[in-house]
Every structure is written in C-alpha cells, then in structure tokens.
Design an enzyme around this catalytic site. Sequence first.
Site, short mmCIF file in Angstrom:
data_model
loop_
_atom_site.label_atom_id
_atom_site.label_comp_id
_atom_site.label_asym_id
_atom_site.label_seq_id
_atom_site.Cartn_x
_atom_site.Cartn_y
_atom_site.Cartn_z
CG PHE A 79 -8.45 22.65 46.65
CD1 PHE A 79 -8.25 23.31 45.44
CD2 PHE A 79 -8.09 23.25 47.64
CE1 PHE A 79 -7.37 24.28 45.31
CE2 PHE A 79 -7.41 24.71 47.62
CZ PHE A 79 -7.05 24.94 46.27
CG ASP A 80 -11.78 16.49 50.28
OD1 ASP A 80 -12.11 16.14 51.60
OD2 ASP A 80 -12.85 15.99 49.54
#
Lengths: 368, 284
Positions: free
Chosen positions: A213-214
Amino acid sequence: MSLDPVKVMKGQDPMALSSPLASNGDSKASWEESEGFCDGLGPKKPKSPKPENAVTIAVSSRVLFRTEKEQKVFEEKGVEEYIKYQMEHENEPFAPGPAFPFVKALETVNARLRELYPDSEELFDIVLVTYNHAHVGVRLINTINHHNLFIERFCMTGGSSPIGYLKAWHTNLYLSADAEKVQEALAQGIAAATMFMPEKQIEVSETQLRVAFDGDAVLFSDESERIFKAHGLDKFFEHERENENTLLDHGPLKGFLEALGKLQKKFYAKGHRLDCPIRTYLVTARSAASSGIRALKTLRAWGLEIDEALFLAGAPKGPMLEKIRPHIYFDDQMFHVEGAVEMGTIAAHVPYGIAQKYPHKKGTNFAK
Amino acid sequence: MDPDVQESAETQQSGSALVTAVSCHDIFDLSACQTDSSPLAKGAAFSFINAVQAVNQRLVKHNANEMLRFEVILLGKDCEEQIKSKIFDSAKHYGLKIGKFYFCSRGEFVRTLQANNAKLFLSTDRDDVYGALKAGVPAALLCQQADQQVQEQLKVLFSGDLIGLSEDVIDGLKDFGFSAVQIQNFKAAKGCIQEFAALIGEMRKRFGCKDSPLQTILITVLGSRDVCATALKTLRGWGLDVDEAFCLAGAPRNPILTTIQPHILWDDGLHNMKGVLPLMDMSS
C-alpha cells in the site's frame, strides 16, 4: 404441481416458509430425516462462506482475465457484435489478467485457513462482478473451470451499474478496469482500485499473499497531500512535524488492511507468525526520520500491524516494488502506478483525493 | 355460475399473444373503496401494468402488426357489483389497456385461467400462485415495487436452480430421500415455465441489448457455478437468452433481489428445502 413463490420483497425470511415441493402430505419432519443423505455424497468443493463473515473481493471480468480482443470488438463494432463474438468463442478460455495472481494467492490463504480453522467462515470470498451481459456468462464459467479457480459467485448485470450489488455482497474490495465504476464505489465507501496489466510479468509468490500500500490517500486520508500540493514541500514537513502526535484520518484502503490484519492474527494464534501466508507492506514517499513517524504512530493507534514499512524519502518506488513482488500494489497517483507497471509490478490505482485533480509532474523527485 | 366477463374496446387477437392474467387486488387498492365516483387508488403492483404497456408500445413501434404482445386480463375474485364497475371505470380512468375482465368466485378462478389459455398468472398473493400452479397453470409472484415511479423497464426474474439440474439429476434425487411425488413436482415445475420462458425470450429478441423495455434475469441460489451454467444453456435451448445472471452459491437472496427490483418473480422454491445444499454441486 406445487410451487410456492417466496415473498422476499417484504424481507421475510424464506426459510420460515414451508417447502412447497414437499407437499405430498408429508410434514416438515421428513426433511430433517433426509439430512443424513449428504454424508453419502461428500462435499466436492468447500462451501462458500456467508458474505458478512468473509472478506469479500469483487473482481470484474476485465481484470481477472485478458479480454483485450473482445474489448476491441465492443468498442469498434458495438455491443451486439461483441456478444455474438463471445458466444462464438464460448469454449475458448480467456488468458489470466492482472488480478489473476492475486485471486490465486487468496485461494492459497483460504486453503491454509481451512486447515487450521475448518469450521470458520472468516475466509476470502471472491465474487465476479461484471456489467457484461449474461450471454458471456457461459464463456466466463468455462474459463473459471479451465483455470480451476474457486469462484462460485457472480453477478452479471447486463449493463446496469454493479455498485448496488457490491453493497449487497458486503464487498471489502472491488477491482475493475473501469475508473468510473471504481470512483463510484469509492464514493459509496467501498475500497476500490483500477488494475493495469504489466507488459512483462515478474513472478510472484505462490505460497504467500503480498499486498503493498501507498500511505497518503490510500491508507491515510489525503490531508497531508493537500498541504504538499498547495504549499510545497517545506510547508508539508512543517505541518507533519507540528502534527506528529495527531492521528491522520483514514483513507479508502484502511478497512482492507484491517481485514488482512484480522486474518493474519488467526495464523499467529496457531503459531504461524514466521510462515504466515499473508504479508503486508507500506511503500511511501515519506521519510523514516521525519514525516514517516506520523504514519507509523497512526497505524499503531489504529491497532494495525504492517509487516514492512518502506520509507523511500522520495526515491522511485519501482525498484523497491520489484524486490517485494506484491500480488497487488495500491497507489493514488497514476504516475507511480505507471512506473510500477513498467517494471512488471501488478499495480492498482485508487482514484481518491487531491492527486486526481493535480497529478504528479513527471521528472520531479520529491523527498517527503 | 359462469364468470362475469366484461370486454373492453382493447380486446386484441389472442392468437400468439402472451396472455397474462393479473389479480385485480394487485392493480387497485380495493380496501379503501369509496362510494363516490372517484377512481380506485393504485394497488401495490400498479407500476407493473405501466411497464407492460411500455413493452407493448415498443413492440408495436417496431412492427405495427406484432402478434406477440402482452395481453393483460384482470381477474377479480368474489367482487361485489359496485366494485366491478368501479374496477372497469378505474382502468379506463388510468388509461390501462386491459383486454378482458373476469369476475368469478374464489373456487372458479383456476378454471377461468385454464379456459383462457393464460400463459402466466401473476399475483402478489403466494397462496393464489400456489393454487394456480397446483392446477397446472404457469404462475409467478408479482412483486411489489419499492419505488413505484422509477421502474420503467419490465423485469422478469427466474429464480431457478431446478432449471440448472438435468432430468437425470432430478431423477437421482430419489437416492437422497425425496419421494416419487416430490420428484414429479420438481419436473413439472421445470416443465410448466418452459413455454412462458420461450415466449418472453422471443419477445426479448425484438429489442436490442441496450435500451430495452424488457429485461430478463436468472438467479441460481444454492447451486454451484456449473448449475448456473447449465441453467443458462437450458434457457437458451428454450429460446431465452437472459440479460442478467446471478449465481449466489448459498449467499442470502434478499439483498440481491432488493437491488434488482423485479416485477415478475418465478421461484422454484428449491432453496427453501433443508438438506438440499450438498446436492447443488451436481450439474449435467
């Protein structure tokens, strides 16, 4: 002949009604007696969990499989020709699409969960949600059979919006090739992302599901992103420093990370921390020494563990992702998604937040 | 006593029409009947008539001599004299194109259906539908619409795992404790809906994929994906290519139905039966 339709529109419990086809004078008791017959048959496939108990992933046919040829027919010749084409090629299975490895990995996790918790419904449940016409249904089912996927549930909405059905299925994550549908889902509070097919495909693990995930505008809200876009890097640093102890607001994928965490804990509880078949990653442009601290504190306060947090301080994400080889990587900025896809990573765009209005300018490199 | 028949100026050639019988109680609200000349209030399934008429209008637009149209006949059970004329007048008032009105006693309505070669009987009353089916008349539930205004498109839904089970599989159910009568019921249930499915399928073909006033839907509730695939192929063999398909594989049906909002719901009721679940891996 005796059929008894169900008054479902009023929300009555169908199970409360009598079994009409049993009406040859027998009472309901005869049904209970005949329950023993199922032992003789034996389950061919494991039973699908109830949607509210499972982590439901809805995938569209265009990301589960490669349908470029068909898509071209649709765009160039219209829907009637498209359907004709699909029916003519009904027995030809589609090739795997960008979401395919992710779905396979989910099944691997399910198999391990079933071994450890045979009666639990806390599993991944994959639903094919497509606005294809049902005419394509037979080809899709043939393809699912061909690839031996465990997908028993689907919605083919024949052109109507699939969004209403996402809610009916208690969808935890929706993956599609259509950015508009994804945005609609996000607007309804459903985690969603648009997937892209990498030109070259790097191998991903077959035993461990890896989800990356960012941070900003994916796990967290886009509040800090806004400061950065409006006032530049220095203001951003200042703001993060001042607010280090204030939790960031949540972003669209926080719920999904939470769902993954719950399943991870089930493995830990049975002594499988080291060989847990789910691994999560945070891949952010924030810096470990400064702005990253707020991110970590927020995650901790939410009670969410992330296995690896990679603070790139503005360095390109591509090489790091190539090392991680996630089954899926979520980012809110198309610039990063494209960069990842170029290097063979399976990336998904989360069209959320300020970055959609002010996309990243190519050639600039920001250390956050 | 022979049923009272009133024919309006809207009578069509029956021939190949899709004669659909609907209960008066569903189209009009007969409970709050005033003695004055005001028309009856709309009933729970009034919007159904609008949707059907929209289909007919489009059919005629394509082909002025179209024979395959919905021919709606209204059935009234045990209606008092003053109600009968109110019904007739209300239908006129709302501009409903209804071919025939039949007023009969409760005991005769099935005979009336049979005598009129009704291809489908619709009612919101489960017992009425059950009674018709028992006598061999194809019948389905007429669903109350949550939102009376919005639904212009006529939605016909087949909730039928039975359609996805082959004759052999249904026969094989005897090994699992189902009696011969029950097996016969399963087969008959499947058989009775075939003609209606074929007619609706034919009618659906008059329109294109987009912008159709008629939408056909299949749901399998308990069966695996292969049961659903078989059902799709069976319907296709009968002449119906459905627009939408849903395979629930044991998931609750209500949330999906609430999203679909069908007008007509044909339900084989199979999913109500305990112990059927493991069987649902079977497909032909």
